[in-house]
Enzyme design. Structure first.
Site, PDB file in Angstrom:
ATOM      1  CE  LYS A 283      25.194  39.675  29.850  1.00  0.00           C
ATOM      2  NZ  LYS A 283      24.828  41.022  29.279  1.00  0.00           N
ATOM      3  NE  ARG A 357      15.526  41.554  23.836  1.00  0.00           N
ATOM      4  CZ  ARG A 357      16.281  42.642  23.487  1.00  0.00           C
ATOM      5  NH1 ARG A 357      15.980  43.148  22.123  1.00  0.00           N
ATOM      6  NH2 ARG A 357      17.121  43.266  24.213  1.00  0.00           N
TER       7      ARG A 357
HETATM    8  N1  BES Z   1      20.355  41.232  31.476  1.00  0.00           N
HETATM    9  C1  BES Z   1      20.960  41.891  30.228  1.00  0.00           C
HETATM   10  C2  BES Z   1      20.600  43.570  30.480  1.00  0.00           C
HETATM   11  C3  BES Z   1      21.192  44.253  31.574  1.00  0.00           C
HETATM   12  C4  BES Z   1      22.470  44.825  31.527  1.00  0.00           C
HETATM   13  C5  BES Z   1      20.761  44.025  33.078  1.00  0.00           C
HETATM   14  C6  BES Z   1      23.124  45.580  32.550  1.00  0.00           C
HETATM   15  C7  BES Z   1      21.539  44.810  33.943  1.00  0.00           C
HETATM   16  C8  BES Z   1      22.742  45.438  33.627  1.00  0.00           C
HETATM   17  C9  BES Z   1      20.476  41.506  28.864  1.00  0.00           C
HETATM   18  O1  BES Z   1      19.919  40.124  28.772  1.00  0.00           O
HETATM   19  C10 BES Z   1      21.343  41.888  28.003  1.00  0.00           C
HETATM   20  O2  BES Z   1      22.086  41.148  27.701  1.00  0.00           O
HETATM   21  N2  BES Z   1      20.986  42.763  27.215  1.00  0.00           N
HETATM   22  C11 BES Z   1      21.876  43.141  26.005  1.00  0.00           C
HETATM   23  C12 BES Z   1      21.177  43.229  24.836  1.00  0.00           C
HETATM   24  C13 BES Z   1      21.961  43.332  23.557  1.00  0.00           C
HETATM   25  C14 BES Z   1      23.082  42.373  23.506  1.00  0.00           C
HETATM   26  C15 BES Z   1      21.093  42.877  22.431  1.00  0.00           C
HETATM   27  C16 BES Z   1      22.086  44.972  26.302  1.00  0.00           C
HETATM   28  O3  BES Z   1      21.437  45.432  26.598  1.00  0.00           O
HETATM   29  O4  BES Z   1      23.222  45.048  25.951  1.00  0.00           O
HETATM   30 MN    MN Z   2      21.565  39.035  27.987  1.00  0.00          MN
END
Ligand code: BES
Ligand code: MN
Ligand code: ZN
Length: 499
Positions: A283, A357
């Site tokens: 990220k 997931r």
């Molecule tokens: N934990 C995150 C989702 C999330 C984002 C929770 C912001 C709370 C606040 C999840 O694991 C994630 O990283 N999701 C990504 C997935 C994508 C890269 C496939 C997302 O939703 O951007």
């Molecule tokens: Mn994630």
């Protein structure tokens, strides 16, 4: 870390004698000339203020005034209720929480809360107690001057409603006690979700769960890394393998006395990523720190069991929390890798940041192996659900209309609204892999594809998935809560089982 601030809640039929720094909280409906519920000297003092137009009664607003009454000076805390017709339990909870936080800023030892007219009964007192305890929550565990905030530690609800109604009825004491159990469990959940990744790696998460389980009488059946490997939970192991911290599968069980095998077993499966860097698909840095709360779903599943163990419903419930830290390293899982899950299906890891997931499918398969007849999973799963619903509704996905309706009703009663989203093979292209059974990411909209993937592992077991990415975290301080974890989901699950 210190304990979350506790607040002792009691009830009294009339305003008790006040010591100097106490406050009397008086509710005011928006646009009305009189305080709602107060009488006598207090009433007249507040009327003067309202007549001057100095306080409008808007929801979440407060005004502290020093009023001279026949019994000497009194600190009155006017608490805005919003419009009379909108005053439901949620409004009462927020008003009580806001009052406690304002009283704390005023360094008051005790808050004497006069519920608004029309809301004097046991049910309203329960909402006030619940809101007040939630409002007392602070997350400055690591601040040296934190103890000062403990100044406000008592709340007296001034109500003449009958405190000795028969057991099983709607007695005041029963309502307030139930509210205390639930609100303290929500705060327990928030404290875990607010804890930094450094101090809450998976095994510490498991230890904290076991400590809580011992205190309320839940059974612990957690698994360590060797058992996770031996059973073939490749999703959970794959996510964990980039980290120096071992994963854990946290399992707590509530078994009521006399419940038979065929009464069914409900499973709450919670995402337990103790920190989500994204892994190799890392990220960007901005706001990454919020990912310390990526185990909020897991903490909520455990927090719900904490309350359930004390409320003692006649229903077998198990919480399953696959816990891991998602890190990039020389050992980390890479985009393109394929993991074999507990259910036997393989998943191509297109994006290591879609890790929730991967651990949840193993949690769901494990819940089914334990004999779950119904499943609810909770997860801070996707940024996509935040785009769709913002922070006021969680996304609800299901393979079963009846189970979905029960969850929607429970979430409504709990004041944690949900919005049903589709689970449909229309979206299946996004989870189809050319080289494995499934893939973990296929572009946007992602919340629906994530849910579809989970549904393949739930199979024909009635299942609801709650995507709480938008509701588990307050981005800024609120009049009724500090910035940070909200404890979302706990009250919905408790309402589902005990409501
Ligand atoms: N934990 C995150 C989702 C999330 C984002 C929770 C912001 C709370 C606040 C999840 O694991 C994630 O990283 N999701 C990504 C997935 C994508 C890269 C496939 C997302 O939703 O951007
Ligand atoms: Mn994630
Ligand atoms: Zn995540």
């Amino acid at each position: 870390m210190s304990k979350p601030h506790s607040l002792t809640v009691e009830t009294a039929a009339k305003l008790p004698p006040l010591s100097p720094r106490e406050v009397v909280a008086v509710c005011v409906f928006q646009g009305e000339p009189e305080p709602a519920g107060a009488g006598g000297e207090v009433l007249r003092a507040v009327e003067r203020i309202l007549n001057e137009g100095d306080f409008k009664g808007e929801a979440e607003s407060t005004l502290l005034v020093h009023a001279a009454t026949g019994e000497g000076a009194r600190r009155l805390l006017l608490v805005g209720m919003g419009k009379r017709e909108d005053a439901d339990d949620a409004a009462l909870r927020r008003a009580a929480a806001t009052a406690v936080r304002a009283a704390r800023n005023a360094r008051a030892g005790r808050v004497n809360f006069i519920p608004p007219a029309g809301h004097e009964g046991p049910r309203a007192a329960g909402a006030v107690a619940e809101g007040a305890i939630l409002g007392a929550y602070e997350n400055g565990f690591y601040q040296s001057d934190e103890e000062e905030k403990a100044a406000t530690n008592r709340l007296t609800i001034v109500t003449s409603a009958d405190g000795d109604a028969p057991a099983g009825g709607d007695g005041l004491r029963r309502r307030v006690e139930r509210a205390r159990i639930i609100a303290e469990s929500v705060n327990w959940t928030r404290a875990l979700a607010d804890e930094p990744g450094l101090s809450l790696p998976p095994r510490e998460f498991a230890r904290r769960a076991a400590e809580m389980a011992a205190s309320v009488g839940l059974k612990v059946e957690s698994l360590g890394v060797e058992e996770i490997r031996a059973r073939g939970m490749g999703g959970l192991l794959g996510v964990a393998q980039g980290s120096d911290e071992e994963p854990a599968l946290i399992v707590l069980r509530y078994e009521p006395e006399g419940a038979g095998e065929d009464d069914g077993l409900w499973a709450f499966v919670g995402k337990g990523i103790t920190f989500d860097t994204g892994g190799i698909s890392i990220k960007h840095g901005l706001d990454m720190y919020e990912m310390k709360s990526d185990m909020a779903g897991g903490a909520a599943a455990l927090g719900a069991l904490r309350a359930i163990a004390q409320l003692k419903p006649d229903r077998r419930v198990v919480a399953v929390v696959p816990a891991a830290e998602n890190m990039p390293s020389g050992k980390a899982i890479k985009p393109g890798d394929i993991v074999r899950t507990l259910a036997g299906h393989t998943i191509e890891v297109v994006d290591t940041d879609a890790e929730g997931r991967l651990v949840l499918v193993d949690g769901i398969a494990y819940a089914k192996a334990l004999g779950a007849s119904r499943i609810v999973d909770l997860a801070t799963l996707t940024g996509s659900i935040i785009v769709a619903l913002g922070s006021h509704r969680m996304g609800l996905f299901s393979n079963d209309d009846e189970w979905a309706a029960r969850l929607l009703a429970a979430s409504e009663r709990a004041g944690e609204p949900a919005w049903r989203m589709p689970v449909s093979d229309d979206y299946k292209k996004r989870i189809e892999s050319a080289i494995a059974d499934f893939k973990n990411y296929g572009g946007r909209p992602d919340a629906t594809s994530a849910a579809l993937l989970l549904s393949k592992f739930a199979g024909s077991t009635p299942w609801v998935h709650l995507d709480i990415a938008g509701t588990a975290w307050y981005d800024a301080p609120l009049p009724y809560a500090p910035k940070g974890a909200s404890g979302a989901g706990v009250r919905t699950l408790v309402e589902l089982v005990c409501g």
